[in-house]
Enzyme design. Sequence first.
Site, short mmCIF file in Angstrom:
data_model
loop_
_atom_site.label_atom_id
_atom_site.label_comp_id
_atom_site.label_asym_id
_atom_site.label_seq_id
_atom_site.Cartn_x
_atom_site.Cartn_y
_atom_site.Cartn_z
N LYS A 1 -18.83 9.20 20.03
CA LYS A 1 -19.01 8.92 19.14
C LYS A 1 -19.67 7.45 19.21
O LYS A 1 -20.40 7.22 18.22
CB LYS A 1 -16.79 8.48 18.39
CG LYS A 1 -16.95 7.39 17.48
CD LYS A 1 -17.23 7.96 15.96
CE LYS A 1 -17.10 7.54 15.12
NZ LYS A 1 -16.90 7.60 13.59
N CYS B 1 -19.45 1.35 9.78
CA CYS B 1 -19.20 1.97 11.62
C CYS B 1 -20.31 1.58 12.18
O CYS B 1 -20.50 0.95 12.59
CB CYS B 1 -18.52 3.12 11.08
SG CYS B 1 -17.42 3.63 10.48
N LYS C 1 1.03 -1.35 0.13
CA LYS C 1 0.20 -0.37 0.32
C LYS C 1 0.42 1.29 -0.30
O LYS C 1 0.79 2.18 -0.92
CB LYS C 1 -0.72 -0.09 1.07
CG LYS C 1 -2.17 1.09 1.96
CD LYS C 1 -2.84 0.85 2.94
CE LYS C 1 -3.70 0.36 3.07
NZ LYS C 1 -4.43 -0.05 3.75
N LYS D 1 -23.19 1.86 -0.21
CA LYS D 1 -24.46 3.36 -0.16
C LYS D 1 -22.79 3.86 -1.16
O LYS D 1 -21.93 3.10 -1.71
CB LYS D 1 -24.10 3.78 0.90
CG LYS D 1 -22.67 5.21 1.27
CD LYS D 1 -22.62 6.21 2.25
CE LYS D 1 -21.02 6.26 2.60
NZ LYS D 1 -21.39 7.55 3.60
N THR E 1 -12.10 4.10 16.55
CA THR E 1 -13.44 4.19 16.97
C THR E 1 -13.48 3.26 17.90
O THR E 1 -13.16 1.91 17.64
CB THR E 1 -14.80 4.04 16.05
OG1 THR E 1 -14.96 5.32 15.41
CG2 THR E 1 -16.19 4.15 17.09
N LYS F 1 -20.47 -2.61 13.15
CA LYS F 1 -20.06 -1.95 14.44
C LYS F 1 -19.43 -1.57 15.72
O LYS F 1 -19.76 -1.98 16.55
CB LYS F 1 -17.93 -2.09 13.40
CG LYS F 1 -17.46 -2.18 14.33
CD LYS F 1 -16.58 -1.93 13.66
CE LYS F 1 -15.56 -0.13 13.11
NZ LYS F 1 -14.85 0.59 14.31
N GLU G 1 -13.47 10.41 14.83
CA GLU G 1 -13.21 10.72 13.76
C GLU G 1 -15.39 10.45 13.28
O GLU G 1 -15.81 9.77 13.36
CB GLU G 1 -12.53 10.18 12.72
CG GLU G 1 -13.03 10.47 11.18
CD GLU G 1 -12.72 12.42 10.64
OE1 GLU G 1 -11.75 12.36 11.31
OE2 GLU G 1 -13.70 12.90 10.28
C1 UDX Z 1 -21.12 6.56 9.30
C2 UDX Z 1 -21.56 7.94 10.57
O1 UDX Z 1 -21.95 8.70 9.45
C3 UDX Z 1 -20.15 8.91 10.48
O2 UDX Z 1 -20.45 10.54 10.80
C4 UDX Z 1 -18.56 7.54 11.23
O3 UDX Z 1 -17.97 8.57 10.91
C5 UDX Z 1 -18.85 6.43 10.41
O4 UDX Z 1 -20.06 6.22 10.16
P1 UDX Z 1 -20.88 5.28 6.43
O5 UDX Z 1 -20.82 4.18 7.48
O6 UDX Z 1 -19.76 6.26 5.83
O7 UDX Z 1 -20.58 6.84 8.23
O8 UDX Z 1 -22.31 6.12 6.16
P2 UDX Z 1 -23.90 7.07 6.30
O9 UDX Z 1 -24.01 8.04 4.67
O10 UDX Z 1 -23.73 6.85 7.25
O11 UDX Z 1 -24.55 5.77 6.01
C6 UDX Z 1 -24.41 3.95 6.83
C7 UDX Z 1 -25.83 3.86 6.28
O12 UDX Z 1 -27.03 4.15 6.55
C8 UDX Z 1 -26.03 3.26 4.94
O13 UDX Z 1 -26.11 2.31 4.68
C9 UDX Z 1 -26.72 4.51 3.44
O14 UDX Z 1 -27.58 3.11 2.55
C10 UDX Z 1 -28.09 3.79 5.52
N1 UDX Z 1 -28.70 5.20 5.38
C11 UDX Z 1 -28.28 6.17 5.49
C12 UDX Z 1 -30.50 4.67 5.45
O15 UDX Z 1 -30.52 3.73 4.97
N2 UDX Z 1 -31.12 5.19 5.14
C13 UDX Z 1 -30.16 6.56 5.84
O16 UDX Z 1 -30.77 8.08 5.86
C14 UDX Z 1 -28.78 7.73 6.06
#
Ligand code: UDX
Length: 428
Positions: A202, A258, A41, A318, A124, A261, A147
């Site tokens: 967090k 995230c 990496k 997502k 985390t 977990k 974070e």
């Molecule tokens: C999340 C937190 O938002 C972030 O602050 C933290 O640091 C890490 O975890 P992330 O895992 O990148 O971030 O994705 P996020 O955009 O929060 O979406 C998480 C999941 O929730 C996705 O699978 C998304 O599809 C789902 N989701 C989100 C929904 O099903 N409905 C919603 O309204 C929002």
Amino acid sequence: MEASEKPPIGVIGVGWVGLVTGACFAEVGHPVVAVDIDAGKIEALRSGAPLPIHEPGLPELVERNRERLTFTTEMDEVLAASRLLFCCVDTPPTYSGDADLSRVDAVVAALPDGAEHALVMKSTVPAGTGATIRRSHPDLVYVSCPEFLKEGSAVSDFLEPDRVVVGADPGSEWAADAVAAAYEPLGGELVRTDVASAEMIKLASNAFLATKISFINEIANVCEGVGADVNEVARGMGLDGRIGPHFLQAGIGYGGSCFPKDVSALKMLAGNTGYHFQLLNSVIEVNELQKRRVISKLTKHLGSLVGKRVALLGLAFKPNTDDMREASSLVLSARLQGEGATVVAYDPVAEGPAGAMLPSVELSVSAAGALTGADAAILVTEWPEFAELDWEELAGLMSNPLIVDGRNFLDPERLRGAGFSYEGIGRG
Ligand code: UDX
């Protein structure tokens, strides 16, 4: 202060968080030395090869700041360069659901004794981790700086934070001041607090967001029974300032590295202290069941799925990421195959991880390819390009134009007009 005069920053662990942290601090003028144990990496990052992750804006940021970014496999190089060491290693779940802290422990073990350096924990970790580390390393200067970036918008989340949480206990004030100063140009409210509270902020934030999603998903399921439209319900709810419009998008469940977990880690953490966190059990169970509810939407139209060909549109957890960790597509494809269906899939960027994680799924290079001859389609990830597809043409390619819109992303009237049977999540 000239950008180049800013104090150097060390980053340990060049994963999603570490790479974004390093590149963003370089962008605002800090020389950054980033270390990782993965020599391949590091070599790739040094040579300018494509980044190991798909994150909008990150390749440009890394290129623009090459002069200020050093990648190394030698911890000594980081220690020599910087007093502040941002710990960004991963803390995946163990079989028990607790966080696996072995990588954090390895970082702590590699630090020299004394108060010359400060460990700034961005990974985390369960509340109490900072205290445990300091008990075994009493001289260690320790700051918790969780974070909150989201994959897919990580660069802008980092550079424009809602808030910056800096937790430190007595003896670590100089490092907390230095971390706060590094974040100061980015704006965002500063929350200066103790280590345990910072760690809890967090976990509680992620658990609350996951709770919002499971809540709206249950509302969606009730909407299906009563003929209401969950999108309308969420719009009406979200206008209440106390509720807010975010994270009320119903669908086939949350995934990613995230939420699953961290919700599980918080539940286990509570349990380990003797508290049964009842609500989080339900949040997790609702999320698991939500992924599976798609199957009954298909059988309603198709009867048995044995021998049926089902196309998944999107595989990533997502849009705007190629990350498939805990993605709903994993459970869904396994359930479909368990029901006897053949699964074919298309994702604009997750082909690499998909090949490794879903070896029994046929991968197609286009939505049209995946839908050709299919008995049903499931929209799993709301990639913007799916809104632009020529759905009339696609309906003609399918054996049976049925779509389950797992993210309520498409316009039901348009899809029905194009000849589809449309099923959303909680849309009347
Ligand atoms: C999340 C937190 O938002 C972030 O602050 C933290 O640091 C890490 O975890 P992330 O895992 O990148 O971030 O994705 P996020 O955009 O929060 O979406 C998480 C999941 O929730 C996705 O699978 C998304 O599809 C789902 N989701 C989100 C929904 O099903 N409905 C919603 O309204 C929002």
